[in-house]
Design a protein around this motif. Structure first.
Motif, short mmCIF file in Angstrom:
data_model
loop_
_atom_site.label_atom_id
_atom_site.label_comp_id
_atom_site.label_asym_id
_atom_site.label_seq_id
_atom_site.Cartn_x
_atom_site.Cartn_y
_atom_site.Cartn_z
N CYS A 276 -0.50 0.88 -2.43
CA CYS A 276 -1.63 1.04 -1.50
C CYS A 276 -2.47 -0.24 -1.40
O CYS A 276 -2.88 -0.81 -2.42
CB CYS A 276 -2.51 2.20 -1.98
SG CYS A 276 -3.97 2.43 -0.95
N LEU A 277 -2.72 -0.65 -0.16
CA LEU A 277 -3.53 -1.85 0.08
C LEU A 277 -5.02 -1.54 0.20
O LEU A 277 -5.83 -2.45 0.25
CB LEU A 277 -3.09 -2.52 1.40
CG LEU A 277 -1.62 -2.86 1.59
CD1 LEU A 277 -1.40 -3.45 2.97
CD2 LEU A 277 -1.17 -3.84 0.52
N GLY A 278 -5.35 -0.26 0.33
CA GLY A 278 -6.75 0.10 0.56
C GLY A 278 -7.23 -0.27 1.95
O GLY A 278 -8.40 -0.55 2.16
N CYS A 279 -6.30 -0.25 2.89
CA CYS A 279 -6.66 -0.69 4.26
C CYS A 279 -7.41 0.38 5.04
O CYS A 279 -8.07 0.08 6.02
CB CYS A 279 -5.42 -1.11 5.02
SG CYS A 279 -4.27 0.24 5.36
N GLY A 280 -7.27 1.64 4.64
CA GLY A 280 -8.00 2.71 5.30
C GLY A 280 -7.33 3.26 6.54
O GLY A 280 -7.86 4.19 7.16
N LEU A 281 -6.19 2.72 6.93
CA LEU A 281 -5.57 3.18 8.18
C LEU A 281 -5.19 4.65 8.09
O LEU A 281 -5.28 5.38 9.08
CB LEU A 281 -4.34 2.33 8.51
CG LEU A 281 -4.62 0.88 8.87
CD1 LEU A 281 -3.34 0.12 9.11
CD2 LEU A 281 -5.51 0.80 10.10
N CYS A 282 -4.80 5.11 6.91
CA CYS A 282 -4.44 6.52 6.76
C CYS A 282 -5.65 7.41 7.02
O CYS A 282 -5.54 8.48 7.60
CB CYS A 282 -3.87 6.78 5.38
SG CYS A 282 -4.93 6.22 4.04
N ALA B 35 -6.57 4.51 -1.48
CA ALA B 35 -6.61 5.81 -0.82
C ALA B 35 -6.57 6.93 -1.86
O ALA B 35 -5.88 6.83 -2.88
CB ALA B 35 -5.43 5.95 0.13
N ALA C 223 3.09 3.52 1.44
CA ALA C 223 2.47 3.90 0.17
C ALA C 223 2.24 5.40 0.06
O ALA C 223 1.85 5.89 -1.00
CB ALA C 223 1.14 3.17 0.00
N VAL D 297 -0.19 9.38 -2.93
CA VAL D 297 -0.37 7.93 -2.78
C VAL D 297 0.29 7.20 -3.94
O VAL D 297 0.09 7.57 -5.10
CB VAL D 297 -1.88 7.56 -2.79
CG1 VAL D 297 -2.06 6.07 -2.47
CG2 VAL D 297 -2.68 8.41 -1.84
N LEU E 237 -11.43 7.10 1.29
CA LEU E 237 -11.24 6.03 0.32
C LEU E 237 -12.40 6.02 -0.67
O LEU E 237 -13.50 6.41 -0.36
CB LEU E 237 -11.15 4.68 1.01
CG LEU E 237 -10.00 4.47 1.98
CD1 LEU E 237 -10.00 3.03 2.47
CD2 LEU E 237 -8.67 4.77 1.32
N CYS F 89 0.57 4.72 7.52
CA CYS F 89 0.55 3.73 6.44
C CYS F 89 1.53 2.59 6.73
O CYS F 89 2.72 2.81 6.91
CB CYS F 89 0.89 4.39 5.10
SG CYS F 89 0.88 3.18 3.76
N PRO F 90 1.05 1.34 6.75
CA PRO F 90 1.93 0.23 7.11
C PRO F 90 2.87 -0.22 6.00
O PRO F 90 3.80 -0.99 6.26
CB PRO F 90 0.93 -0.90 7.45
CG PRO F 90 -0.27 -0.59 6.63
CD PRO F 90 -0.34 0.91 6.51
N VAL F 91 2.64 0.23 4.77
CA VAL F 91 3.47 -0.26 3.66
C VAL F 91 4.22 0.85 2.94
O VAL F 91 4.76 0.63 1.86
CB VAL F 91 2.61 -1.07 2.65
CG1 VAL F 91 2.13 -2.36 3.26
CG2 VAL F 91 1.45 -0.24 2.13
#
Ligand code: SF4
Ligand code: SF4
Length: 324
Positions: A308-314, A273, A294, A303, A323, A290-292
């Motif tokens: 950051c997992l790079g999941c894109g949820l944010c 992110a 980050a 960030v 992203l 953000c689930p973690v």
């Protein structure tokens, strides 16, 4: 009956990259006894990770070919060994504990087995996963969240992969099902585990999942995204599974969120992110998504790249693509 066959099977499963370590409580053996008969435990260790016919395995190991064919056929319908069909012939290969025996027990999961799994995770398996250098999954956001200048390789484009799959199945998430059976659980959707190609065929033929169209699979993916689930695809050349993971029940996510394990132990982040400093108002919506953990709130969101997992949820919490 002795535990010899089960001990041998445990040692066999422990040879996989993410193994199946023993415990002083013996919960590992209790799990195997719930899943396998003694005869099945003896048959399972005859297999290799490479698909072979029952007759070939019998020839190689000296087992009775007819009995072995019967056993493997039955075991494969209950997720104890993996099966593919080539030119009409069933070929069998060994299933690790994860991804394998655990996920394939989704239809047989009851509160007793859920409690055994939970005890095993707490006493041995979470540490096994955390100590492994094998990242089982790659995190892939839906393409809309990726900076438009970024060229997406085919394996980075989830919807494109879903649409090109030969067959697709969806099954219940065993982590969330397990948590529900133990009186915990969360409100995230349950039927979210997608399989593709040969993996989908295995789920469909064995009644572990139902066949769906690519349109339904894409809808499930976007619903999961809106709900706040992380899309984790298996790191295979041709995508075989996409799991939609919550931070509270999924073992990989919990390793990161509750044990503080390095994300690289579990997941390969393809993206990260980036906050657009010129337009961020510090509203904090992305921090909530953000689930973690980050992201932190301030005049502008910040960030933590290590987290950051790079999941894109944010990125789903704001209307612009973020992203890269
Ligand atoms: S959602 Fe996050 S990045 Fe977007 S304006 Fe709010 S704090 Fe900034
Ligand atoms: S900051 Fe959080 S929500 Fe955003 S991509 Fe990274 S892990 Fe996902």
């Amino acid at each position: 009956m002795t535990d010899e066959a089960y001990s041998e099977l445990r040692e066999f499963l422990d040879r996989f990259p993410v193994g199946f370590p023993g415990t002083s409580s013996g919960v590992d053996i209790k799990i195997l006894k719930r899943l396998f008969t003694e005869e099945e435990a003896r048959a399972a260790v005859l297999l290799t990770p490479f698909p072979e016919s029952a007759s070939r395995i019998a020839e190689r190991t000296g087992a009775d070919p007819e009995r072995l064919a019967e056993l493997l056929g039955s075991m494969s319908t209950r997720g104890l060994v993996f099966r593919v069909r080539r030119a009409g012939e069933a070929l069998y290969s060994s299933a690790p504990f994860m991804i394998g025996l655990y996920e394939y027990s989704v239809n047989n999961l009851d509160s007793e087995l859920a409690a055994l799994y939970r005890e095993y995770y707490k006493t041995a398996y979470m540490e096994e996963m955390g100590a492994s250098d094998v990242q089982g999954y790659k995190v892939v956001p839906v393409a809309e969240y990726v900076e438009s200048e970024t060229v997406l390789l085919p394996f980075m484009d989830l919807t494109e992969q879903v649409r090109s799959a030969r067959r697709i199945s969806v099954a219940e998430c065993i982590y969330r099902k397990e948590a529900q059976l133990l009186g915990e659980g969360c409100d995230y959707p349950l039927e979210t585990c997608l399989s593709f190609g040969a993996a989908a065929e295995y789920y469909i033929e064995n009644g572990m999942g139902r066949e769906i169209s690519s349109e339904e699979a894409v809808r499930i993916l976007y619903d999961a995204d809106r709900a706040g689930l992380v899309h984790a695809g298996t790191k295979t050349r041709h995508l075989s599974n996409i799991y939609n993971c919550c931070p509270c029940c999924c073992a990989s996510m919990k390793g990161i969120t509750t044990r503080g394990h390095d994300k690289h132990r579990y997941l390969n982040s393809l993206f990260e992110a980036v906050v657009d400093g010129s337009s961020c108002t510090g509203c904090g919506e992305c921090v909530e998504r953000c689930p973690v953990g980050a992201l932190t709130r301030g005049d502008r969101a910040a960030v933590d790249r290590d987290q950051c997992l790079g999941c894109g949820l944010c990125a789903g919490s704001v209307p612009r693509k973020r992203l890269s």
